[in-house]
Design a protein around this motif. Structure first.
Motif: not given
Length: 369
Positions: A229-237, A239-254
């Motif tokens: 659960e810790i590992g999956a939460s690190i991944v999910a958090v 993703l949320i932070v990187m998309v919200a801050t623009g570090v991860l572009p929308l195309r790869p995320f979507l």
């Protein structure tokens, strides 16, 4: 797995009545003891999983899936991106279905596989194995299969027609649910016992029965649950932070989310035909459970939509500890040894299309009820 000839009886049934197949009477059905005895005796030498087959199959599937996912993200042309996306879905779907094997494995016979699967696929896809372990084994419990206590059973064939599209729509939204489960609810539940009980009971299992509530893990399984659960939460958090801050572009995320969605939808389609879903909540004999389950042993397509042995799902219910790579040989032996009067042949069906038509027709009959 071997490519096997189809039993003629189900082929004839579908040819004569491809949609309106007769409902099997499950309640009160006695066990076919000759079939159960043959299943045990003829497969004793097939019980040991092959580490070479498991690791090779999983690693190649995961590698192809991730490479195709990268192709879908980086491809300049839409056509190439879509083609890569389809390959990614099929390959990662196959790799993800090893979660089913993990729930049945005696881990001492395949050391490190659960950890490796979670690190390479379960956690990156926010689908750690604890979401299935402790859930799926209840489905195989002799007295719980098909009852209200079964987390993986609903009498879908006896429900209204609208339940089928809703069933598929839920899977389409699965990556959003996983992102919320591990990126928001999981971390917040650390500060609230009440929320934690809700998250563990309702949002920590791959279940289809909305009445089922799982118990808190204990012992060694609790430790497995914690790091996964810790590992999956690190991944999910992340993703949320990187998309919200623009570090991860929308195309790869979507694209990543769309591939997970595709895997979930394909699995949900397979789930719709894994059983006939005709039990009304009564405990069933092993033979009745077998006949409420489905084998689709022939053709090429089942290798795609029911990989890792799941085209022999009824046989798996007879022999749940049999490794996936042995199911084809077990089916060949039992088909040869048991005559047409045996219950064994009653769970073999020729096509996904025919099974879906049977299920849809059954739900349409409930519309007037």
């Amino acid at each position: 797995m071997n490519s096997l000839a189809l039993d003629a009886a189900p082929l004839e049934r579908e040819a004569a009545a491809p949609v309106a197949a007769a409902k099997i009477r499950l309640s009160g059905m006695a066990d076919d003891r000759a079939m159960l005895r043959a299943a045990a005796e003829l497969t004793r030498d097939l019980q040991t999983p092959s580490p070479r087959i498991y690791w090779t199959d999983f690693l190649l599937s995961a590698a192809l899936g991730y490479a195709a996912l990268a192709g879908a993200i980086l491809a300049p042309a839409l056509g190439w991106a879509l083609a890569s996306g389809v390959v990614a879905v099929l390959a990662l779907y196959r790799a993800s279905l090893f979660i089913h094997e993990i729930t049945h494995l005696k881990h001492s016979l395949l050391p490190g596989f659960r950890v490796g699967w979670n690190l390479l696929l379960g956690i990156p896809m926010m689908l750690p194995s604890f979401m299935y372990e402790g859930i799926h084994t209840i489905h195989h419990t002799r007295t719980r299969y098909g009852t209200v206590e079964d987390p993986e059973y609903l009498p879908l064939a006896l429900m209204k027609p609208w339940t089928l599209p809703v069933f598929l729509l839920v899977s389409l939204l699965m990556p959003v649910g996983l992102l919320l489960r591990f990126g928001v609810l999981g971390p917040l539940s650390l500060f609230s016992k009440r929320l934690r009980r809700l998250v563990v009971g309702r949002y920590s299992g791959l279940q289809i029965n909305p009445k089922f509530e799982r118990k808190s893990p204990e012992g060694a399984f609790a430790r497995q649950w914690r790091w996964q659960e810790i590992g999956a939460s690190i991944v999910a958090v992340s993703l949320i932070v990187m998309v919200a801050t623009g570090v991860l572009p929308l195309r790869p995320f979507l694209t990543y989310m769309a591939v997970i969605s595709g895997v979930a939808v394909l699995n949900q389609v397979r789930t719709l035909v894994a059983h006939l879903w005709e039990n009304e909540g009564e405990p069933l004999t092993v033979t009745a459970q077998y006949l409420d389950s489905v084998n689709v042993p022939g053709g090429f397509l089942p290798y795609l939509w029911a990989p890792v042995g799941l085209r022999f799902h009824a046989l798996h219910h007879l022999l749940p500890s049999l490794p996936y790579h042995a199911l084809g040989e077990a089916h060949r032996r039992l088909s040869t040894a048991l005559g047409q009067e045996s219950s064994y042949h009653g769970a073999n069906y020729p096509t996904l299309r025919g099974l879906m038509a049977r299920l849809a027709t059954s739900t349409m009959k409930q519309r007037a009820g």
